[in-house]
Design an enzyme around this catalytic site. Structure first.
Site, short mmCIF file in Angstrom:
data_model
loop_
_atom_site.label_atom_id
_atom_site.label_comp_id
_atom_site.label_asym_id
_atom_site.label_seq_id
_atom_site.Cartn_x
_atom_site.Cartn_y
_atom_site.Cartn_z
N CYS A 61 -3.74 1.64 -10.25
CA CYS A 61 -3.81 3.06 -9.90
C CYS A 61 -3.40 3.90 -11.12
O CYS A 61 -2.42 3.59 -11.78
CB CYS A 61 -2.89 3.33 -8.71
SG CYS A 61 -2.95 5.05 -8.18
N CYS A 65 3.61 7.27 -9.91
CA CYS A 65 4.67 7.28 -8.88
C CYS A 65 5.73 6.21 -9.22
O CYS A 65 5.40 5.01 -9.25
CB CYS A 65 4.06 7.02 -7.51
SG CYS A 65 2.60 8.03 -7.19
N CYS A 68 6.20 2.86 -7.29
CA CYS A 68 5.05 2.12 -6.78
C CYS A 68 4.62 0.91 -7.63
O CYS A 68 4.32 1.05 -8.82
CB CYS A 68 3.85 3.06 -6.61
SG CYS A 68 2.47 2.23 -5.79
N CYS A 105 -4.12 0.58 9.75
CA CYS A 105 -3.99 1.52 8.63
C CYS A 105 -4.50 0.88 7.35
O CYS A 105 -4.03 -0.19 6.96
CB CYS A 105 -2.53 1.89 8.41
SG CYS A 105 -1.75 2.57 9.86
N CYS A 136 -6.36 4.60 10.76
CA CYS A 136 -5.59 5.44 9.84
C CYS A 136 -5.97 5.02 8.43
O CYS A 136 -6.24 3.84 8.18
CB CYS A 136 -4.10 5.22 10.06
SG CYS A 136 -3.06 6.15 8.91
N CYS A 196 -0.33 12.12 9.21
CA CYS A 196 0.80 11.19 9.09
C CYS A 196 1.44 11.50 7.76
O CYS A 196 0.81 11.32 6.71
CB CYS A 196 0.27 9.75 9.14
SG CYS A 196 1.51 8.50 8.74
N ARG A 268 8.26 6.90 12.18
CA ARG A 268 8.03 5.48 11.88
C ARG A 268 9.09 4.93 10.95
O ARG A 268 9.31 5.46 9.86
CB ARG A 268 6.64 5.26 11.26
CG ARG A 268 6.40 3.76 11.00
CD ARG A 268 4.98 3.43 10.58
NE ARG A 268 4.03 3.97 11.50
CZ ARG A 268 3.05 4.81 11.15
NH1 ARG A 268 2.91 5.16 9.90
NH2 ARG A 268 2.23 5.28 12.05
N1 SAM Z 1 -2.56 5.90 -3.28
C1 SAM Z 1 -2.41 6.62 -2.10
C2 SAM Z 1 -1.32 7.67 -2.19
O1 SAM Z 1 -0.34 7.50 -2.92
O2 SAM Z 1 -1.45 8.69 -1.52
C3 SAM Z 1 -2.15 5.75 -0.86
C4 SAM Z 1 -1.30 4.51 -0.96
S1 SAM Z 1 0.42 4.76 -1.35
C5 SAM Z 1 0.95 3.12 -1.68
C6 SAM Z 1 1.11 5.22 0.21
C7 SAM Z 1 2.60 5.50 0.27
O3 SAM Z 1 3.33 4.28 0.21
C8 SAM Z 1 3.22 6.34 -0.83
O4 SAM Z 1 3.04 7.69 -0.67
C9 SAM Z 1 4.69 5.97 -0.67
O5 SAM Z 1 5.32 6.90 0.19
C10 SAM Z 1 4.68 4.58 -0.06
N2 SAM Z 1 5.22 3.59 -0.99
C11 SAM Z 1 4.61 3.08 -2.09
N3 SAM Z 1 5.40 2.22 -2.74
C12 SAM Z 1 6.56 2.17 -2.04
C13 SAM Z 1 7.79 1.48 -2.22
N4 SAM Z 1 7.99 0.68 -3.26
N5 SAM Z 1 8.76 1.66 -1.32
C14 SAM Z 1 8.57 2.48 -0.25
N6 SAM Z 1 7.44 3.17 -0.04
C15 SAM Z 1 6.45 3.04 -0.93
FE1 SF4 Z 2 -1.16 5.14 -6.84
FE2 SF4 Z 2 0.98 4.00 -5.79
FE3 SF4 Z 2 1.06 6.56 -6.40
FE4 SF4 Z 2 -0.48 5.73 -4.34
S1 SF4 Z 2 1.74 5.63 -4.48
S2 SF4 Z 2 -1.03 7.18 -5.95
S3 SF4 Z 2 -1.10 3.72 -5.10
S4 SF4 Z 2 0.81 4.87 -7.85
#
Ligand code: SAM
Ligand code: SF4
Ligand code: DTB
Length: 352
Positions: A61, A65, A68, A105, A136, A196, A268
């Site tokens: 990606c 973030c 992530c 989801c 979802c 959500c 949740r």
């Molecule tokens: N890429 C898309 C986005 O960020 O909108 C969708 C997938 S992203 C993995 C969905 C959510 O997963 C993120 O907004 C975050 O809140 C949660 N998430 C991701 N990594 C995480 C982690 N290590 N611990 C807890 N929540 C996490």
């Molecule tokens: Fe990409 Fe992870 Fe951020 Fe979603 S949360 S936009 S998968 S880096």
């Protein structure tokens, strides 16, 4: 005062930071009593809603973030996978349904879907919905047209988290703004899908940041239908890999405040359950959490094994809620209209 009038006052969109902080700072027993009392006015206290997650496109990606494992910027050893075939997704959904899930989801590691991806995700929504599951998706930012396309395909919920407070946000993500996120939520809502949206706790944010996140969520034009509260899953290679653990009591306080501030929303208990004790999860359910992800994997990280969750729910006398309930957005409309039909939609603890 009639039940409907009381309920009308519960649903508010004018929360102040001071009020949210005051809730979080209540003596723990007072906070939990208030949260549990509110919970019983809107939900059966012994039901949880169960969803299954599937990563339909993994890793690589472009976003940054800090939490992530799927960001291409961090070396987390994750094996990337391109968009799954539609039929493979439908097979996974069938298995989730057989295991007792109500909602399926689908998550993609995208900044936003490209227009050439849309026909595939639309086909996934249609195929999964045809199995009788709620659908979802979480695919990143959506524009108006993409939101319309997904709504037309029958997508029930779109997950897009605010993640943290507007004040702390810049410490966690620099590649998209808070306003971008609010824009996607507006597009989703305007297209008629259920929202959500929640956040992640334990990313080094302050108690004020947690209060500020709750205020952002509760003061949206409509409360999100589902509010995922994630505990950071610390993944080696991400900037937050060595973040200090959040005190479980502080996590439970946020669940309770979310229940009080968004009474009719599903809260949740989302990522991070694998790292929580059974006692902590039980306290989260008591505080008003009534939805979980079920199955051994979240998107890329572990979740408790299904038999472990079954044993926990059994021990607590909690049932899976298989009813597809009216969305809080619908309830809100009914309440605002002063329509009596809400009596049939609410669980009445007094008659339980
Ligand atoms: N890429 C898309 C986005 O960020 O909108 C969708 C997938 S992203 C993995 C969905 C959510 O997963 C993120 O907004 C975050 O809140 C949660 N998430 C991701 N990594 C995480 C982690 N290590 N611990 C807890 N929540 C996490
Ligand atoms: Fe990409 Fe992870 Fe951020 Fe979603 S949360 S936009 S998968 S880096
Ligand atoms: C949400 O709030 N939590 C889920 C879901 N929305 C998509 C994702 C949690 C991901 C945890 C890290 C992982 O497994 O990659």
């Amino acid at each position: 005062m009639s039940l409907s009038a009381e309920n009308r006052q519960d649903i508010r969109h004018n929360w102040t930071l001071q009020e949210a902080q005051a809730l979080l700072n209540l003596p723990f027993n007072d906070l939990l009593f208030r949260a549990q009392s509110m919970h019983r006015r809107y939900f059966n206290p012994n039901d949880v809603q169960v969803s299954t997650l599937l990563s339909i496109k993994t890793g690589a990606c472009p976003e940054d973030c800090a939490y992530c494992p799927q960001s291409a910027r961090y070396d987390t050893g994750l094996e990337k996978e391109k968009l799954l075939e539609v039929q493979a997704v439908i097979e996974k959904a069938k298995a989730a349904k057989a295991a007792g899930s109500d909602r399926f989801c689908m998550g993609a590691a995208w900044r936003s879907p490209r227009n050439k991806d849309m026909p595939y995700v639309v086909a996934m929504v249609k195929g999964v919905k045809a199995l009788g599951l709620e659908t979802c998706m979480t695919l990143g930012m959506l524009d108006e047209e993409q939101s319309q396309q997904l709504a037309k395909a029958g997508l029930d919920y779109y997950n897009h988290n605010l993640d943290t407070s507007p004040e702390y946000y810049g410490e966690i993500i620099t590649t998209r703004t808070y306003a971008d996120r609010l824009g996607t939520l507006a597009n989703v809502r305007n297209a008629g899908m259920k929202v959500c949206s929640g956040g992640i706790l334990g990313m080094g944010e302050s108690p004020q940041d947690r209060a500020s996140l709750l205020v952002q969520l509760a003061n949206l034009p409509q409360h999100p239908d589902s509010v995922p509260v994630n505990q950071l899953v610390k993944v080696a290679g991400t900037p937050l890999e060595a973040e200090q653990d959040l005190d479980p009591i502080d996590f439970i306080r946020v669940i309770a405040a979310a229940r009080i501030m968004m009474p009719a929303s599903r809260v949740r208990l989302s990522a991070g359950r694998e790292q929580m004790s059974e006692e902590m999860q039980a306290m989260c359910f008591f505080a008003g959490a009534n939805s979980i992800f079920y199955g051994e994997c979240l998107l890329t990280t572990p979740n408790p094994a299904a038999n472990k969750d079954q044993a926990l729910l059994h021990k607590l006398g909690i049932n899976r809620d298989h009813r597809v309930t009216a969305a809080p957005s619908t309830l809100e409309t009914l309440l605002t209209a002063g329509n009596d039909t809400e009596q049939t939609l609410f669980y009445n603890a007094a008659q339980a």
